[in-house]
Write a protein that holds these residues in place. Structure first.
Motif, mmCIF file in Angstrom:
data_model
loop_
_atom_site.group_PDB
_atom_site.id
_atom_site.type_symbol
_atom_site.label_atom_id
_atom_site.label_comp_id
_atom_site.label_asym_id
_atom_site.label_seq_id
_atom_site.Cartn_x
_atom_site.Cartn_y
_atom_site.Cartn_z
ATOM 1 N N GLY A 73 0.805 -1.213 0.000
ATOM 2 C CA GLY A 73 0.000 0.000 0.000
ATOM 3 C C GLY A 73 0.836 1.260 0.000
ATOM 4 O O GLY A 73 0.554 2.207 -0.734
ATOM 5 N N TYR A 108 -4.716 2.821 1.420
ATOM 6 C CA TYR A 108 -3.637 3.600 0.808
ATOM 7 C C TYR A 108 -4.053 4.186 -0.535
ATOM 8 O O TYR A 108 -3.459 5.152 -1.005
ATOM 9 C CB TYR A 108 -2.387 2.733 0.650
ATOM 10 N N ILE A 152 -4.534 -2.038 1.337
ATOM 11 C CA ILE A 152 -4.326 -1.497 -0.006
ATOM 12 C C ILE A 152 -5.423 -0.487 -0.340
ATOM 13 O O ILE A 152 -5.151 0.584 -0.914
ATOM 14 C CB ILE A 152 -4.288 -2.637 -1.041
#
Length: 441
Positions: free
Chosen positions: A68, A152, A149
């Protein structure tokens, strides 16, 4: 990510993360309360298995925050292909790691529950509960990777949907399986496994349905290299270290408490879950800052990185002050909610008050640690993570438990947090002095 005012941006990213953590932790507390009705030994088993779950979470966080952080900086530089490759690598590596944990766990199942700190009376409950956790390990591990993920990418809301769905299902199914079908602690374990599978399916759908900027694809495997995985793991290593140290300290804590009986193990297990629940809101604010820090650093918008840092610190400190007051004033009543055992309440009340007061310094340390990890400062992030989660706590626990007995066990965590603060402040001052004063195109 580039133009939205910092307070609104961080709060917008934080709210889904906070809600996800609150719902997940509410489930953990509800699960603890339900299992507590089965007896003190069963309640202690939850604490034993919680230490093992931290290992699974450690792998998921490592690949999720590693991939991420890299993909967020790549998106800041408009490189979507690199973002997709890193997302795919993180997901597949996480899932396969969960498979390995599952196989390893079943091979050493009988011995493992004692390695984790079980007593003879807790072990049967722990063994039953951990069986279902092992089955769900690949999904639990990669579920955390997918959620990180999404955060981010700035799509924390999608992650919230996935985690909340599983947690709400878990709370609904838990009492049905445990008491309605009379499965006892096996029902609690089965409910947890089912909830992880549901969350995993929902989060994976978010990527496969095109709702994300990065794409998960087996075709990206042609770009997978040892260097790529090494970069992801090195970036995410502070998260791995943090969770592994949490697991090690949980096991050590269980072993130290086992000397004083099942009540001590159950009490400290309950305290850990209550404190983590109270701190989860502050953690959510920090998680909202992480993608802002990574994106701003990649885009060379250093003023936004600085503003975001101070806003995250102030907001999380404000929240933790309120929760600390509640925990200190209502500590004995809160412990009694989970296990109405006089000895458990006695041990847990003092430990909860001490840990609650110590959390007042945690938000600052947490945001500094997240800053280093999000900007790719691997060595600094790793050292800070180790300091906060083990390097001070382990010797404090070993020394105080021998010198002061159960009182020393209660005091070890707060003392270790206080000792780590000066180091965090030094690291933060050095970082901001080296950071360029002006933004760059």
């Amino acid at each position: 990510m580039s133009l939205t005012p910092i307070p609104r941006l961080i709060l917008g990213l934080s709210v889904p993360a906070v809600i996800s953590m609150l719902v997940t932790n509410i489930y953990n507390l509800v699960d603890t309360a339900f299992v507590g009705q089965l007896g003190t030994s069963a309640s202690g088993a939850v604490g034993i298995v919680f230490g093992f779950m931290s290992i699974i979470q450690a792998i998921g966080f490592m690949f999720g925050q590693g991939a991420g952080s890299i993909l967020s900086r790549a998106l800041g530089m408009k490189d979507r292909q690199s973002a997709s490759v890193n997302a795919s690598a993180g997901f597949f590596a996480s899932f396969l790691s969960g498979v390995f944990i599952c196989i390893f766990g079943f091979v050493f199942l009988d011995d493992m529950v004692f390695w984790l700190g079980s007593t003879q009376t807790i072990a049967p409950f722990a063994k039953t509960y951990i069986t279902y956790i092992l089955i769900s390990a690949p999904f639990m591990c990669s579920c955390l990777t997918l959620n990180n993920i999404l955060r981010y990418e700035g799509k924390a809301f999608l992650g919230m949907i996935g985690l909340m769905s599983g947690a709400i299902l878990n709370m609904a199914v838990d009492p049905v399986l445990m008491f309605g079908l009379d499965l006892g602690i096996a029902g609690a374990g089965l409910s947890t496994a089912l909830s992880q599978l549901i969350s995993w399916g929902i989060l994976l759908f978010m990527f496969l349905s095109g709702k994300t900027e990065s794409k998960l694809s087996i075709k990206n495997a042609v770009y997978f290299t040892p260097r790529l995985f090494g970069n992801i793991m090195a970036t995410g290593f502070p998260s791995l270290l943090r969770q592994v140290l949490n697991s090690i300290t949980a096991v050590m804590l269980n072993n130290c408490c086992a000397v004083y009986g099942d009540a001590a193990v159950a009490a400290m297990s309950i305290v850990s879950r209550i404190v983590f629940f109270a701190f989860s809101i502050a953690i959510g604010i920090g998680q909202g800052y992480q993608p802002v820090a990574a994106f701003s650093y990649g885009a060379k918008k250093y003023s936004r990185l600085r503003k975001g840092f101070w806003f995250a610190v102030c907001a999380s400190e404000t929240i933790i002050f309120v929760t600390t007051a509640i925990l200190v004033l209502l500590s004995d009543d809160l412990i009694a909610l989970f296990r109405d055992d006089p000895r458990v309440i006695e041990i847990g009340t003092r430990a909860l008050r001490l840990q609650a007061l110590a959390t007042l310094i945690l938000p600052l340390c947490m945001v500094i640690e997240m800053l280093f990890q999000s900007t790719g400062r691997r060595l600094g992030a790793t050292l800070l993570s180790a300091l906060r989660n083990g390097l001070f706590f382990i010797p404090a626990l070993l020394i105080l438990s021998n010198v002061r007995g159960i009182a020393g066990i209660q005091e070890a965590q707060p003392l270790s947090l206080l000792l780590s603060v000066p180091v965090f402040l030094i690291f933060a001052v050095i970082f901001f002095r080296k950071l360029p004063k002006e933004d760059r195109n």
